[in-house]
Every structure is written in C-alpha cells, then in structure tokens.
Enzyme design. Structure first.
Site: not given
Ligand code: AMP
Length: 389
Positions: A38, A198, A346, A369
C-alpha cells in the site's frame, strides 16, 4: 462527472495534504510491516507532488485504535519504510492536528507524515471541527486512498469543504479509470465472474453486473443458494436458506445472463487435503467446496472469448487445496484471455497471486470494499466529494 486530478493542480510552493491508504498489515506488536504494497502504491503520487514543488503532508488511518492513542498502531514503522522507499527524510508528527503539528509543517520538497488519524474518534465521526483542523494544515487536498473512499470520514469527505481544491491522486485516478471503464463502457463481450461465500453480500453486485455485462458466471458457496432455489439437491453445502426467494427473483430477472455451476468438487470433510469427488448432482451428506471440471471448462470458454472481464470472489474454498482448483484455473484463464481484466481486491487478488498470474491482470484494485461498492453501482463518498473539473 470528471473529477479534478492532481495533474490539473498548480502545486508549486503549496502545502499539499495527501490522504493515502497506509493501513498496512503489521506483525504482532505493531513494529514490523509485513507488506509494504500500500505504501508503494502511493509513491507515484507523492513523488509527483514533490517533483512539482509541493510540501507534502501525508495522512492515513492504521488499524482500529478506536479513537485513542495506541503505540501498536502508530505510523512510526510506516514513516521508516516510506523514508527508505522515497530515499529522503520523512518526519513523523506526534499527532494529526494541533499546534505541535502546525509547527512541524514542511517546506517545499519536504515530507511530513501525520500520526494515525483514527487516534481521534472525530475522524470516523466526520466531525466538522476536526475536519477544519485538518484542512488548516494545507493549501490543497489530494485523495489517493481509494481503499477508504467508500467511507465518509473527516479526512476523506469532511475536510474537503474547508479547502479550495480537492483532487484525485494518481492511484485514485487509476482505480477510477479501470473500474469506471468496466461499468460504463466495457469492450464487449464483457463477463463478470462472481464468487464468494454469500449471495447476501453481493446482491447489488450481481444486479449491477447483470445490467452492465453480457454474462455473469456465478461460483463459490453463493452458487448453492441459487441451485437450492431451483429445487436441486445441495447436500451439506453452505446455503442461505433465507435468501432462496431472492435467488429466485435474481434468476427470473437476469436468468438469460446468469451461468451456474453444472458440476462440483464435493467432500464429506471441510479441510485441506480432504478426499473429494467430481459430481453433477450433490449427494446427501456431502458439501460442494469448489466448482467442478465441466464448469471450469464452460466458464473458461466464456472467459476466453471475452474482451472485458470483471472478477470478484473465489470459485471455491481456495484457502484449502485441492479446493483451490477452480479459482486457480479461472485465474489462469483470465490471465490468458487477452481481455482487459479488472479484479476486485481481497480474496480474488490472493487467488491471482497463488496462480502466479498477477502481472497478466490489467488492474487489480487496491480496495476490496470500495471496489465492491463501486462495481455495485454505489457512489463512493470520498470520490463524490472531490472538486469537479
Ligand atoms: P467473500 O468474502 O464473500 O468473497 O467470500 C470468500 C470466502 O468464500 C472464502 O473464504 C472462501 O473460502 C469461501 N467460499 C467459497 N466457496 C465456498 C464453498 N463452496 N463453500 C464454503 N465456503 C466457500
């Protein structure tokens, strides 16, 4: 509306306040910086200001000190690292506002780093009196902290009303150029690759991308909420049961653009190195931890014919090999596509690094973010507040 850039300003002999994102990761104890990425990202803006005759005042937050002094979140190691990278002295102020700081303001060619902005609760509260004190330090304001642009704080928004001109720094310009191009005038076909845990975190992203791009490829755990909403078996996969209706409505609105996984890497255990099977239907008692081989092939084909690719979120539990296969394969497909590729910060950035293709991505955003909000079509307060050209 185009915003004023640092390149539009006359900096000669001026005190220039540059809001940077020096929120660097620190080893325990706060003495050692574990990644100076950064700091390096803002060097072009700092050097530009110095070369154009400015006296440079730098300000950033670091960690979450919750409004009081905390030696473990001092900017001290940042000042030392910046001094090394710039190859010139960097003075560290004991605070970010007040008489002591005012007495330390540099002459043209000099650099003063203010102490952690968040040692004052007024920073995050966007307090007008505190904003005015920050503004008092300078003649001109520049924001280069894209990673904090989605927050309306004193140093990103509040102080701007007290300065005559507020411009974007070179890093901020770069971010706005690529992310802006991706959502307003992408070369087509344009594809969005959206993964992560999610659906609920990425509703606005999916909606906005579906409006802008030609295809939205869905992966990660969020895919299983969509599959369950279609009545398909999802076993023990991560599903947001309260978002099934939402998934149905997104499918109804944008179904012709959305692509969902057609096969999966499933396991009975959630751990690195676990045994897995590649299946088209998720068996009872197993969880899907990655997209499967046919899905990789199908998604890679769409990516291969794209002219613009926007990526946010991993395709599986990429932190736990072998469930990183889908994410890594698609990182390579993106890198080899020849398309303009824009990656939100991220996890996707980590995936690109572990696939060893960082240099082949057009733009990796420095703000997780902030880039998510930008690509979701939201206005970033730190950008909106800048002076219009
Ligand atoms: P995000 O911060 O919403 O981009 O989510 C990232 C996280 O989603 C990572 O830590 C991944 O391990 C998790 N993730 C991705 N695919 C899966 C899955 N099929 N089952 C459980 N966790 C998942």
């Amino acid at each position: 509306m185009a915003k004023l850039s640092i390149q539009d300003l006359d900096l000669n002999g001026k005190r220039v306040f540059i809001r940077v994102d020096f929120n660097v990761p620190l080893a325990e104890g706060g003495q050692e910086i574990t990644s100076d990425k950064r700091i390096r990202a803002s060097l072009p803006t700092i050097q530009y200001a110095l070369e154009h005759g400015a006296a440079v005042i730098l300000a950033s937050h670091l960690g979450r000190p919750k409004g009081k002094f905390n030696a473990e979140m001092s900017m001290k190691p940042v000042a030392a690292k910046l001094q090394e990278l710039l190859g010139k002295p960097v003075a560290l102020a004991p605070d970010c506002v007040g008489a002591e700081v005012e007495a330390m303001l540099p002459a043209p060619g000099g650099v003063l780093l203010l102490e952690n902005l968040r040692f004052h609760a007024e920073e995050e509260a966007n307090d007008p009196a505190f904003s005015e004190k920050l503004a008092k330090l300078c003649d001109v304001y520049v924001n280069d902290a894209f990673g904090t642009a989605h927050r309306a704080h004193a140093s990103t928004v509040g102080m701007i009303q007290f300065v005559p001109q507020a411009a974007a720094g070179l890093l901020m310009n770069q971010e706005l150029k690529y992310l802006g191009m991706a959502v307003t005038s992408p070369e087509r076909p344009c594809v969005a690759l959206i993964g992560g845990a999610k659906v609920s975190d990425k509703i606005e992203l999916i909606e906005n991308m579906a409006k802008v791009v030609d295809k939205v490829l869905i992966g990660g755990a969020m895919a299983y909420t969509f599959l369950k909403a279609q009545g398909l078996p999802t076993g023990k996969s991560l599903v947001e049961n309260d978002k099934l209706e939402l998934a149905r409505s997104l499918e109804a609105k944008y179904g012709d653009k959305l692509m969902l996984p057609v096969d999966h890497a499933v396991s009975t255990e959630f751990k690195a190195g676990a045994e897995y099977q590649n299946v088209t239907e998720i068996p009872e008692g197993t969880m899907a931890l990655d997209i499967g081989e046919k899905t990789i092939e199908a998604y890679a084909a769409v990516i291969g014919s794209a002219k613009t690719i926007i990526w946010n979120g991993p395709m599986g539990v990429f932190e736990m090999p072998p469930f990183d296969k889908g994410t890594v394969a698609l990182a390579i497909a993106v890198a080899n596509s020849g398309a303009v590729s824009v990656v939100g910060g991220g996890d996707s950035e980590k995936a690109i690094k572990s696939a060893g293709v960082t240099g082949k991505i057009t733009h990796v955003s420095t703000g997780g973010g902030a880039s998510l909000e930008f690509l979701s079509g939201m206005t970033l307060p730190g950008v909106a507040a800048l002076t219009e050209k």
